[in-house]
Design an enzyme around this catalytic site. Structure first.
Site, PDB file in Angstrom:
ATOM      1  N   GLY A  57       0.816  -1.207   0.000  1.00 36.49           N
ATOM      2  CA  GLY A  57       0.000   0.000   0.000  1.00 36.49           C
ATOM      3  C   GLY A  57       0.848   1.254   0.000  1.00 36.49           C
ATOM      4  O   GLY A  57       0.841   2.015  -0.938  1.00 36.49           O
ATOM      5  N   PHE A  58       1.596   1.472   1.095  1.00 34.40           N
ATOM      6  CA  PHE A  58       2.511   2.610   1.232  1.00 34.40           C
ATOM      7  C   PHE A  58       1.769   3.940   1.191  1.00 34.40           C
ATOM      8  O   PHE A  58       2.343   4.977   0.882  1.00 34.40           O
ATOM      9  CB  PHE A  58       3.610   2.556   0.165  1.00 34.40           C
ATOM     10  CG  PHE A  58       4.172   1.172  -0.037  1.00 34.40           C
ATOM     11  CD1 PHE A  58       4.888   0.560   0.988  1.00 34.40           C
ATOM     12  CD2 PHE A  58       3.945   0.459  -1.202  1.00 34.40           C
ATOM     13  CE1 PHE A  58       5.378  -0.739   0.844  1.00 34.40           C
ATOM     14  CE2 PHE A  58       4.423  -0.829  -1.359  1.00 34.40           C
ATOM     15  CZ  PHE A  58       5.140  -1.435  -0.336  1.00 34.40           C
ATOM     16  N   GLU A  84       7.120   3.697   8.778  1.00 31.11           N
ATOM     17  CA  GLU A  84       7.590   4.826   7.983  1.00 31.11           C
ATOM     18  C   GLU A  84       8.966   5.341   8.370  1.00 31.11           C
ATOM     19  O   GLU A  84       9.696   5.865   7.527  1.00 31.11           O
ATOM     20  CB  GLU A  84       6.558   5.967   8.079  1.00 31.11           C
ATOM     21  CG  GLU A  84       5.249   5.592   7.405  1.00 31.11           C
ATOM     22  CD  GLU A  84       4.104   6.498   7.789  1.00 31.11           C
ATOM     23  OE1 GLU A  84       3.780   7.376   6.988  1.00 31.11           O
ATOM     24  OE2 GLU A  84       3.517   6.320   8.873  1.00 31.11           O
TER      25      GLU A  84
END
Lengths: 331, 776, 169
Positions: free
Chosen positions: B259-260, B743
Site C-alpha cells: 500500500g505505502f 515509515e
C-alpha cells in the site's frame, strides 16, 4: 489489444508466404516487444504470424571460426553458448545485460534486432510521434528525452534503438540473412537499421514481408579481447543510457585491430568508425583512447535532457578500452 | 447465479514457539505459507461465475470540458456490455465535506464526481468505463471510445508555478507552521551558515499489486473486494456516494499487495467498479492497469524546499529555516509537511517552519510512506551535512551536539530521547571512526567511496480500533478485527500480543482480519495500526481474564478463589498466582478448567461499539484524547542511517554498497517482520535517492512514464545487505510500548545517500534523484 | 477462437482461446490459478513468472496460444524447500511478488546448474557458477519487490542453493 488473425507457421516457407499474403501482418517470436506494443495500441497487426515453432534455433560454428546463429535462438541460450562465451565475450555480455532472466528466455535474436524504441512519446498514443504517426510531430524534442539520441538524430525524431545485442553484433561485423518470397539476401548489420531523417517510421532496410532467418558473425582476432560496458540508471534491468561494445587487438603496445560500437545514442547501433580510424595503428594509451572518443563524438548534438550522454559516451569508450588493454595485457 | 465467495481466513503455520512469551521474538509470519504457495487471494482474485471486466478511458487533456463522446465502435465490440460515460451514468452523491469528527470524510482521493460531470480536471481523469465479458474485450473497446474536449487553460508546470503559492492548510497530513524567535535575523548574523534550495520530484507508491476492485450488488446490498488500506473508510464512503446504508456494504481485503499510502484513500477505480456493477447488474472486476494506477491514484507531490542553518563555530545552531512549496491538485490533495521533523530534531535558538502550496491542474497528491519527512529530511539532513562540512565538524558529532532536551519550537517533552545512542551504536556497527572526512579521499579501484549519515524521525499516530477476542473452552483464541495485512505481518503481531496477554501458546491464537463484517479497525497508515490494535487487544484480553477470574472466584474449589487480578499472571493457558513459581501445585488453573466448571463454552470480549452513535462518540473521545496527548508529548520513532556508496569515476554511476540503520521504535513485537519492514523503508528510500521520478510533462500535465519499465524502482542488484537493529525498549506513553515502524526507516535515506555521494565525489546534489548525469 | 491444450502443473486443460489472451490471463481468468500475479502486464516486474519446460518466463508477454503442449508450472504446482526458506528468512511482506520470486528463483537455480553465466560473472568461459550474493541479486533483478524484502529473498535462495549438490554458494 485489437483482435487479429493468428497464424502459426511451422517453417520458413509458410512464414514468408503468410506475411507476403497479408499486408499488415507481424511476425511473433518471443513476444516480449510486440505483445507489449499491441497492448498499448502502438502495434495493430491484422494478422500475427507465430514463428516461434520455426526451426531456426541452431548456433553453428562456421569453417572460418565464425558463427551462424538462427534467428529464433533465445537470447539466454545464445549468451550461454560455450563458443560465444569463449570467443565473442562482447556478445555474451551484451545479451546478459539486456532485460531480465525471464525476458532473455523468451526474446529471440531476430526479435531483439527488430525491437522498437522505448521513447516515452512513441508508446503514448496521445503524444505526437513521427515514428508512430508520420507527420504528427515529435513531442520528445521539447519533452523528456533522457533516452534520446545524440548521434544521427533529426528534428523529426530523436528515438534510440534499445538493443544491447545489436550493439555487440555491430562491433563484430555481423551479417543478417533475410528471406522473403523473392528469395534470400544478406544485409550487413550496420546497414540494417536506418537513421530517422524525415522518415523515422522507416526503421530498417527490410521490406515488410521479409523475415530474418539468421545472423552470421565472422571470425575475428579482436573479438577474443572484447567487452560490453552498459551504463544505466539502475544496477540491472534498465535500458542503456550509453553502452559500448569494443574489441581490440593490441600488439607491442599498438592497436592492430579494433572494433567499437555504441548503444543508447542513436536510432541504430552506432559503429564508431571515426574512433576506430584514430585508434588503428596508434599506441594504446589513455590519451589516444580519449582522442578517439572525441573524434567519434565530434558531431554529436544534445538536447537539454540528454546532452550529458555525449560526455558519458566519451568516458565510457575510454573506460572500456582501458579495461580491455588491461585484460588483453594480462591474457 | 452469483454468490459471494466464502470468507477466507489465513491458514496458520506450524508453531515456531509453542509456549511462553512471544512478543519480541522472530516468529515466522502466520500467513507465510499462504503467500508462498499462491493460496493468498488478493482483490482481483475472488471467483464469481458471471464476472465481468471493466476498463477505464482516460482524458488526455489537463483541463477542459467533454464536448462529444463517440462510443459506437466500443459498443460494437463483441462481448461489451456497457460503455458508461457522464451521459448515461447513474447519479453518485458528491464526496462529503471533511470533518475532523469523522475521519472517514477524508476518504475521497479527489473531489471529482466521476462520470457525473463533463469537466476534466487532470490529464488522465477517467471519462468512461467499459464493461465487457472478457478482459481483452474491455480493454480493446476502451481504446475505441473517442472523446473530444474543449480544452481550457491549465496550470501544469510545477517549476513555473512557484510564483503563485499560498499558505498550506492543515488537513490530513498536518502541515503545521512553527516560529521561534527571528530565524532570518539570526541567520544573517550567524558566524557560519548554509542556505540552499532542494527539490524532490513526484513519486508513485507502485505497490506491486495494482489497485483492483471486485464489486457485486444484491439489491441495495453490496460486496466489495478492494485493494485498500482503509476498509472502514471504503465502506462509509461508498454508503454516502451510492446512498445506501453502510450496514449493507461488506468490504473485504484479506490480503493487500502493498500500500505505502497509495491504497489509503478511495480512488476512481473503486467507485467506478461499484458504479459499473450497479449499471450492469453483474459482478464487475476493475483491475487497474499499471498505467491506470499512475493516472488515477495520487502519488507524492513534488517539492521545492529551502533550508538555511546558522551556527556558531561550536556547531550549536542559532537559526533553522525550513520552508517548502509543494503541489496540490485543484480537486484535492494536501501540502507535503516537509518541515515536520525540523520542528523537533535540532535545538536551534530560532526556528522558522513554513509550508506553502501551489495548485495545479493535475491528479491530487496523497500520502506516501512518511509524507513530509521522507522528502523533508532530504533537505534538512543534506543541509546539516553541508553545515558540518562548513564547520569541519563530524556530521554525527554535529547532530548529537544539537540534540534538544525539549522540542525546540513548543517546549514539549520527548517520550524518548535516544538519538545520541542510536548514532553511537550505528557508528560502531558501521566503522564510522575510520572515515576520512575529505571528499574523494576513499576509493576502491576506479570507484570513489563515500560514507554518509542522516537522521530518521517519524511520529506515529494512534487511532481507535475495535476488536473481538473469543476464548473457547478448548483453549483456542479467535481474534477478529477488520485490520489490514498489507505486508507488515499484522496478523502475526496481533497473534503474538494476544498469546502473551492471555498466556496461551501462539498456535492457539487465530486472527481473522480484512473484512468489514469484523469489528472496525483503523486505516493502515501513519505507522499506527499495530499499536492502535494492541491497545484494543490488551483491553479485550483484560476483560476476558477478569471474567475468567470472576467465574473461578465463585467456585470455592478453585485455587483462584478470593484472588484479585493483580495477584495473577496469565500463563500456561490460564491464570496462575504471580507469587509462586510456575508449575507449583494449586497455583492456579487453566481457562479450560475454569470454563468447564462454569459450564461455559467460551468467553468473549469486544471493544468499541457497533452502535453508530456510540461509535462516533467513542471516536471523537479517542481523537480528543490523542490530540491532548500530542499536546503534551512528542512521541517519535527515530533512527540513524549510515551508508556507503561507490561512484564510478568514469561514468558517475552510484551504487549503494553498505547500509547500517539503528532505530529506536519502542517495543518491537516481532523481531523478524520488524526488521523486514525497517529494511523495506531503506529500500524505498534508496529508490527515491537514486532513481524514482514520475515524469509529468509540464506542457500537458501528462505522466509520461506510467509503467515499471520507465519508473525505476530499486531491483535486487541495487540493494546491498541492510544491517538493521533497534534498541527495543518500550515507550512509556504508548500501548505496550509500541511505536509504529512502517515509515521511520525511509526518512533520511535519500539524504544519507546524497551525503555519501558528496563525500565520494565532492559534488553536492540538491535535486532528487541523484542520477549519474549530475556527477559527470 | 483457437482450441489449445494447456498443460499446467501436470494437468492438461483443453481451452478455447481468443489469440489475444496472454498466458497470464489464461491461467488467472480461465483456469482460476490466481497464484501467478499481474503487477505490470509489461514484463517489467516479474510478478507473473512461471516455468515453461523448466525455463522461467514472463507470462504476461506470452500469448497463451503459443504455449499449447508445453509443460507449464505455476506456484500452485510448486512444492519445494525454497518456499519454506522464504518464510524462514522473511523474504516476503505483502506476498504479491512472492510467487513470481519463487518461480523465478527455481528457474534461476536451474540456469545456474546448467552453468549459464550472468552479467556479473567474472570469468565467462568458466562452466561452473558460484552463486554469490552478487550473482543471485543480478539474476533475480527481473523480480521487483516494492516492500523491499530483497535481503531475505537472497538469503532464502542461497540457503537452498547451498544445500544442493553441484552448486556452491
Amino acid at each position: 489489444m485489437r483482435p487479429f488473425e493468428y497464424v502459426s507457421a511451422p517453417d520458413v516457407a509458410t512464414a514468408v508466404r503468410a506475411i507476403s499474403d497479408a499486408p499488415g501482418a507481424k511476425l511473433l517470436g518471443g513476444g516480449t516487444n510486440l505483445v507489449d506494443l499491441m497492448r498499448q495500441d502502438v502495434e495493430r497487426p491484422t494478422t500475427v504470424v507465430d514463428i516461434s515453432g520455426v526451426p531456426l534455433t541452431g548456433v553453428d560454428e562456421l569453417p572460418d571460426g565464425g558463427l551462424r546463429i538462427g534467428a529464433l535462438v533465445r537470447n539466454s541460450r545464445l549468451a550461454a553458448h560455450p563458443v560465444v562465451r569463449a570467443r565473442f565475450p562482447v556478445l555474451a555480455q551484451a545479451l546478459l545485460s539486456g532485460a531480465s532472466g525471464q525476458l532473455r528466455n523468451m526474446a529471440t535474436v531476430g526479435g531483439n534486432l527488430l525491437q522498437r524504441t522505448r521513447c516515452l512519446y512513441f508508446v503514448d498514443a496521445s503524444a505526437a510521434c513521427n515514428k508512430r504517426e508520420p507527420g504528427s510531430g515529435c513531442d520528445a524534442v521539447g519533452g523528456f528525452h533522457r533516452g534520446g539520441a545524440v548521434l544521427g538524430a533529426s528534428e523529426h525524431c530523436i528515438a534510440t534503438h534499445p538493443s544491447d545485442m545489436a550493439v555487440a553484433l555491430a562491433a563484430l561485423d555481423a551479417v543478417v540473412e533475410v528471406e522473403s518470397v523473392r528469395g534470400t539476401r544478406r544485409v550487413p548489420l550496420v546497414e540494417l537499421h536506418r537513421l530517422p531523417g524525415d522518415t523515422p517510421h522507416r526503421e530498417t532496410e527490410l521490406e515488410p514481408d521479409e523475415l530474418i532467418t539468421a545472423v552470421e558473425v565472422p571470425a575475428s582476432t579482436a573479438a577474443a579481447t572484447s567487452r560490453y560496458r552498459k551504463v544505466r540508471d539502475r544496477a540491472s534491468f534498465a535500458f542503456a543510457l550509453v553502452s559500448v561494445a569494443a574489441a581490440i587487438d593490441v600488439q607491442d603496445g599498438a592497436v592492430a585491430a579494433v572494433r567499437i560500437a555504441l548503444g543508447g545514442v542513436a536510432a541504430k547501433p552506432w559503429r564508431a568508425y571515426e574512433a576506430e580510424r584514430v585508434l588503428t595503428g596508434a599506441r594504446a594509451t589513455e590519451a589516444v583512447f580519449r582522442e578517439a572518443a572525441e573524434a567519434e563524438l565530434a558531431g554529436a548534438v544534445g538536447l537539454p535532457g540528454n546532452e550529458f550522454k555525449i560526455e558519458l559516451a566519451r568516458r565510457t569508450i575510454v573506460a572500456t578500452l582501458r579495461q580491455l588493454r588491461v585484460e588483453g595485457g594480462a591474457a | 447465479m452469483t454468490q459471494a465467495p466464502e470468507r477466507v481466513s489465513p491458514p496458520v503455520e506450524p508453531p515456531v514457539v509453542d509456549s511462553g512469551p512471544v512478543v519480541g521474538r522472530p516468529v515466522d509470519r502466520v500467513d507465510g505459507t499462504a503467500k508462498t504457495s499462491g493460496q493468498a487471494r488478493y482483490s482481483a482474485e475472488f471467483p464469481y461465475p458471471d464476472i465481468t471486466h471493466a476498463a477505464l478511458v482516460h482524458a488526455d487533456v489537463a483541463r477542459g470540458r467533454i464536448t462529444t463522446i463517440d462510443s459506437a465502435d466500443a459498443e460494437a465490440v463483441d462481448g461489451v456490455l456497457a460503455v458508461i460515460t457522464h451521459r448515461n451514468a447513474p447519479k453518485m452523491a458528491e464526496a462529503p465535506k471533511v470533518s475532523l469528527l469523522d475521519l472517514s470524510t477524508m476518504a475521497a482521493g479527489t473531489r471529482v464526481n466521476y462520470l457525473n460531470t463533463d469537466e476534466v480536471h487532470w490529464n488522465g481523469q477517467p471519462v468512461a468505463v467499459v464493461v465487457a465479458e472478457t478482459l481483452d474485450a474491455a480493454h480493446a473497446a476502451a481504446r475505441l471510445v473517442r472523446v473530444q474536449y474543449e480544452a481550457l487553460p491549465a496550470v501544469t508546470d510545477f517549476a513555473a508555478a512557484q510564483g503563485d503559492t499560498k499558505p498550506a492548510k492543515g488537513g490530513m497530513m498536518g502541515a503545521g507552521e512553527a516560529k521561534k524567535g527571528d530565524a532570518e535575523a539570526a541567520l544573517a548574523t550567524a558566524p557560519v551558515s548554509v542556505d540552499a534550495t532542494y527539490t524532490t520530484p513526484p513519486q508513485n507508491h507502485n505497490a506491486i499489486e495494482p489497485h483492483a476492485t471486485t464489486a457485486f450488488w444484491d439489491g441495495d446490498e453490496l460486496t466489495v473486494h478492494d485493494a485498500t488500506q482503509s476498509i472502514d473508510w471504503v465502506r462509509k464512503h461508498l454508503a454516502i456516494r451510492f446512498k445506501v446504508p453502510a450496514a449493507g456494504i461488506r468490504v473485504v481485503a484479506t490480503y493487500v499487495g502493498g500500500g505505502f499510502g497509495g491504497k489509503g484513500s478511495v480512488w476512481a477505480g473503486t467507485l467506478l467498479a461499484v458504479l459499473a456493477a450497479r449499471v450492469t447488474k453483474r459482478p464487475v472486476r476493475m483491475a487497474l492497469t499499471r498505467e491506470a494506477v499512475f493516472r488515477t491514484v495520487g502519488g507524492r507531490a513534488p517539492t521545492v524546499q529551502r533550508v538555511a542553518l546558522g551556527a556558531g563555530h561550536d556547531g550549536l545552531l542559532t537559526a533553522l529555516v525550513h520552508t517548502g512549496v509543494s503541489a496540490v491538485g485543484r480537486t484535492g490533495g494536501n501540502a507535503e509537511p516537509v518541515g515536520s521533523q525540523s520542528q523537533h530534531l535540532y535545538a536551534a535558538r530560532s526556528v522558522l517552519i513554513q509550508h506553502r502550496t501551489t495548485e495545479l491542474d493535475m491528479l491530487p497528491n496523497t500520502f506516501m510512506r512518511a509524507p513530509g519527512e521522507a522528502v523533508g529530511s532530504f533537505a534538512l539532513e543534506s543541509a546539516v551535512d553541508e553545515l558540518a562540512v562548513e564547520l569541519a565538524i563530524d556530521p554525527v558529532e554535529l547532530r548529537t551536539r544539537n540534540e534538544p532536551e525539549r522540542s525546540p519550537t513548543d517546549g514539549k517533552r520527548f517520550s524518548r530521547q535516544n538519538l545520541a545512542r542510536v548514532y553511537a551504536d550505528g557508528a560502531e556497527r558501521f566503522g564510522w571512526a575510520a572515515r576520512d572526512p575529505k571528499p574523494r579521499s576513499m576509493r576502491d579501484g576506479r570507484r570513489l567511496l563515500g560514507w554518509g549519515v542522516a537522521t530518521a524521525f517519524h511520529m506515529p499516530i494512534q487511532l481507535p480500533a475495535d476488536v473481538s477476542v473469543r476464548l473457547s473452552a478448548d483453549g483456542t483464541v479467535l481474534v477478529r478485527s477488520s485490520f489490514h495485512e498489507i505486508g507488515v505481518g499484522a496478523a502475526t503481531a496481533q497473534a503474538q500480543i494476544t498469546a502473551d496477554a492471555l498466556g496461551v501458546p501462539l498456535d492457539a491464537v487465530t486472527v481473522e482480519h480484512g473484512d468489514s463484517d469484523q469489528p472496525p479497525a483503523p486505516m493502515a497508515g501513519g505507522s499506527g495500526q499495530t499499536a492502535s490494535l494492541a491497545a484494543a487487544v490488551l483491553q479485550a484480553c483484560d476483560r476476558i481474564k477478569r471474567e475468567a477470574l470472576a467465574l473461578a472466584g465463585k467456585a470455592p474449589g478453585s485455587p483462584l478463589h478470593g484472588l484479585r487480578p493483580a495477584d495473577l499472571r496469565a500463563t500456561g493457558g490460564g491464570l496462575f498466582r504471580a507469587d509462586v513459581p510456575a508449575g507449583a501445585e494449586h497455583a492456579g488453573e487453566t481457562y479450560a478448567d475454569i470454563l468447564a466448571r462454569a459450564g461455559r463454552d467460551h468467553l468473549e470480549a469486544r471493544t468499541g461499539s457497533d452502535n453508530r452513535f456510540r461509535s462516533a462518540v467513542g471516536q471523537a473521545r479517542f481523537m480528543a484524547g490523542f490530540l491532548n496527548d500530542r499536546r503534551k508529548w512528542v512521541r517519535a520513532a527515530i533512527g540513524a542511517h549510515f551508508c556507503e556508496v561507490a561512484v564510478d569515476e568514469d561514468t558517475g554511476e552510484v551504487r549503494v554498497t553498505r547500509w547500517v540503520g539503528v532505530f529506536d521504535v519502542g517495543r518491537v513485537v516481532n523481531a523478524k517482520t520488524a526488521a523486514s519492514q525497517l529494511r523495506g523503508g531503506v529500500v524505498m528510500g534508496i529508490g527515491a535517492a537514486l532513481g524514482e521520478e514520475t515524469l509529468l510533462d509540464p506542457r500537458t500535465g501528462r505522466i509520461m512514464n506510467p509503467g515499471l519499465g520507465e519508473y525505476h524502482l530499486p531491483v535486487h542488484a541495487d540493494v546491498p545487505r541492510i544491517d538493521v537493529s533497534y534498541l527495543d525498549e518500550p515507550d512509556p506513553t504508548a500501548p505496550l510500548g509500541i511505536l509504529g515502524i512502517g515509515e521511520v526507516s525511509i526518512v533520511g535515506v535519500a539524504a544519507a545517500v546524497a551525503n555519501a555521494v558528496h563525500h565520494a565525489t565532492g559534488v553536492r546534489v540538491r535535486d532528487l534523484p541523484v542520477t549519474l548525469d549530475r556527477l559527470l | 477462437m483457437i482450441e489449445v491444450e494447456l498443460r499446467v502443473n501436470g494437468t492438461a486443460h483443453r481451452v478455447e482461446l481468443d489469440p489475444r489472451v496472454s498466458l497470464l490471463d489464461a491461467l488467472r481468468e480461465q483456469l482460476g490459478l490466481t497464484g501467478t500475479k499481474k503487477g505490470c502486464n509489461q514484463g517489467a516486474c516479474g510478478a507473473c513468472t512461471v516455468l515453461v519446460d523448466g525455463d522461467r518466463i514472463a507470462a504476461c508477454l506470452a500469448l497463451a496460444v503459443q504455449y499449447g503442449g508445453r509443460e507449464i508450472t505455476t506456484i500452485e504446482g510448486v512444492a519445494h524447500p525454497l518456499q519454506r526458506a522464504f518464510v524462514r528468512t522473511d523474504g516476503l511482506q505483502c506476498g504479491y511478488c512472492t510467487p513470481g520470486q519463487i518461480c523465478s528463483a527455481l528457474g534461476m537455480l536451474a540456469e545456474a546448474d546448467a552453468g549459464m553465466p550472468s552479467a556479473v560473472t567474472e570469468h565467462l568461459a568458466e562452466p561452473r557458477v558460484t552463486l554469490s550474493s552478487a550473482e543471485v541479486r543480478e539474476r533475480m533483478s527481473g523480480n521487483l519487490c516494492r516492500c523491499g524484502a530483497y535481503n531475505g529473498i537472497t538469503d532464502a535462495i542461497r540457503e537452498v542453493a547451498g544445500a544442493r549438490p553441484g552448486v556452491s554458494s
